[in-house]
Design an enzyme around this catalytic site. Structure first.
Site, mmCIF file in Angstrom:
data_model
loop_
_atom_site.group_PDB
_atom_site.id
_atom_site.type_symbol
_atom_site.label_atom_id
_atom_site.label_comp_id
_atom_site.label_asym_id
_atom_site.label_seq_id
_atom_site.Cartn_x
_atom_site.Cartn_y
_atom_site.Cartn_z
ATOM 1 N N ARG A 1 -14.126 -7.276 1.047
ATOM 2 C CA ARG A 1 -13.326 -6.845 2.201
ATOM 3 C C ARG A 1 -12.736 -5.443 1.980
ATOM 4 O O ARG A 1 -12.192 -5.148 0.923
ATOM 5 C CB ARG A 1 -12.194 -7.857 2.435
ATOM 6 N N THR B 1 0.813 -1.218 0.000
ATOM 7 C CA THR B 1 0.000 0.000 0.000
ATOM 8 C C THR B 1 0.846 1.267 0.000
ATOM 9 O O THR B 1 1.830 1.348 0.718
ATOM 10 C CB THR B 1 -0.855 0.008 1.281
ATOM 11 N N ASP C 1 -7.947 -0.978 6.264
ATOM 12 C CA ASP C 1 -7.796 0.291 6.983
ATOM 13 C C ASP C 1 -7.627 1.497 6.054
ATOM 14 O O ASP C 1 -7.957 2.624 6.424
ATOM 15 C CB ASP C 1 -6.551 0.213 7.874
#
Ligand code: SD4
Length: 320
Positions: free
Chosen positions: A208, A180, A211
């Protein structure tokens, strides 16, 4: 004021170098953060962000992205399947709607109305990795991983015996594989911006969301205090409101390094960690003092400032 761009992971130079001229030309922290994120999202060799990301269990890619500058200035999108630049769409959510977050079909309809172009996101390489995984998942210890796979975090696995981990067998060349992208920028006026962009956990349960697009978890920013962003196993970051915690600790007087240390200790205290878990934070206070920290070795940040661009070890590692 010293403008800088602080990015998670070692593939930062490609985006940082493209975005630094924006800051040097007097552009805003938001403009620079968007510019950097867009480069990462459009690079098919980065396999966990934008085009080229690894898909979910059904072989479908879904992207999450967010942008924040203040509690009243934030935008996010999640479960984006046909548009390559979720952070740009998040910026439009922030600027053009009264909302903060759009998901799934609604987010895609919004992107279409805003003139974004639908694009195929799944590359042949990513599809092949998924097909390999689907063909032979027998080596996965499903009990241990609570029925699912940990994220591919290839930098962490460098130098480690990875042969027992099916998911890492499937990872492409480690030098080309990354995680990420979280970006913190500070402009010449001292304003901060933070973005997060991800394709999330490889082979995740369809639907899904981790965060990264959630304010307070993958990212947080308050111009009165500072900014923080996270990378790693999203499920460990969400439960402790990681980025919010880092900023709040700075608000209480902790240094950037201390604030990250407190958040990572909270992860350690809150979860039964397994080998593949990793969490890392980057942060900056409002005066531009920044730090990074990781739970385990393997994480690097990329910093670009008046001294150029460097890929560096984190300020500290909790469990060396
Ligand atoms: C997620 N935090 O979706 C992201 C993935 C990541 O290192 O950062 N992996 O859980």
């Amino acid at each position: 004021m010293h403008p800088f761009i602080l990015t998670t992971w070692s593939f930062g130079p490609v985006g940082n170098d493209a975005a630094m001229p924006v800051l040097l030309d007097g552009g805003s922290a938001v403009e620079a953060a968007i510019a950097a994120s867009t480069v990462f999202e459009d690079d098919p060799s980065i396999d966990s962000v934008g085009v080229g990301g690894l898909p979910d269990a059904d072989g479908e890619l879904s992207l999450d992205g967010a942008l924040m500058t203040d509690p009243h200035q934030c935008g996010a999108v999640c479960f984006i399947r046909h548009y390559a630049n979720p952070v740009q769409i998040a910026q439009r959510v922030m600027e053009k709607t009264i909302h903060t977050t759009l998901a799934g079909m609604g987010a895609e309809d919004f992107a279409l109305r805003e003139g974004f172009e639908r694009r195929p996101l799944l590359t042949d390489e990513a599809r092949e990795v998924w097909e390999d995984w689907r063909a032979d998942p027998r080596n996965i210890d499903r009990e241990r991983y609570r029925g699912w796979l940990p994220p591919i975090n290839v930098e962490e696995l460098k130098g480690v015996d990875i042969t027992r981990h099916r998911h890492s067998d499937l990872a492409p060349d480690p030098a080309q594989s990354h995680d990420t992208v979280s970006v913190i920028t500070r402009d010449a006026q001292g304003k901060l911006a933070v973005t997060c962009s991800t394709s999330g956990m490889a082979f995740k349960v369809p639907g899904r969301v981790g965060d990264s697009p959630v304010f307070g978890q993958g990212l947080y920013c308050d111009q009165n205090v500072g900014a923080a962003a996270a990378t790693g196993t999203g499920e460990l970051i969400t439960g402790i409101c990681g980025s919010f915690l880092v900023v709040e600790k700075m608000r209480e007087g902790a240094s950037p390094e201390e604030a990250i240390r407190i958040a990572l200790q909270r992860v350690i205290d809150s979860y039964d960690l397994v080998d593949e878990h990793q969490v890392a934070f980057i942060c900056s206070d409002k005066d531009g003092r920044w730090a990074s920290g990781a739970l385990k070795p393997g994480f690097h940040h990329t910093i670009t400032d008046e001294n150029g661009t460097r890929v560096e070890d984190p300020t500290f590692v909790m469990m060396p």
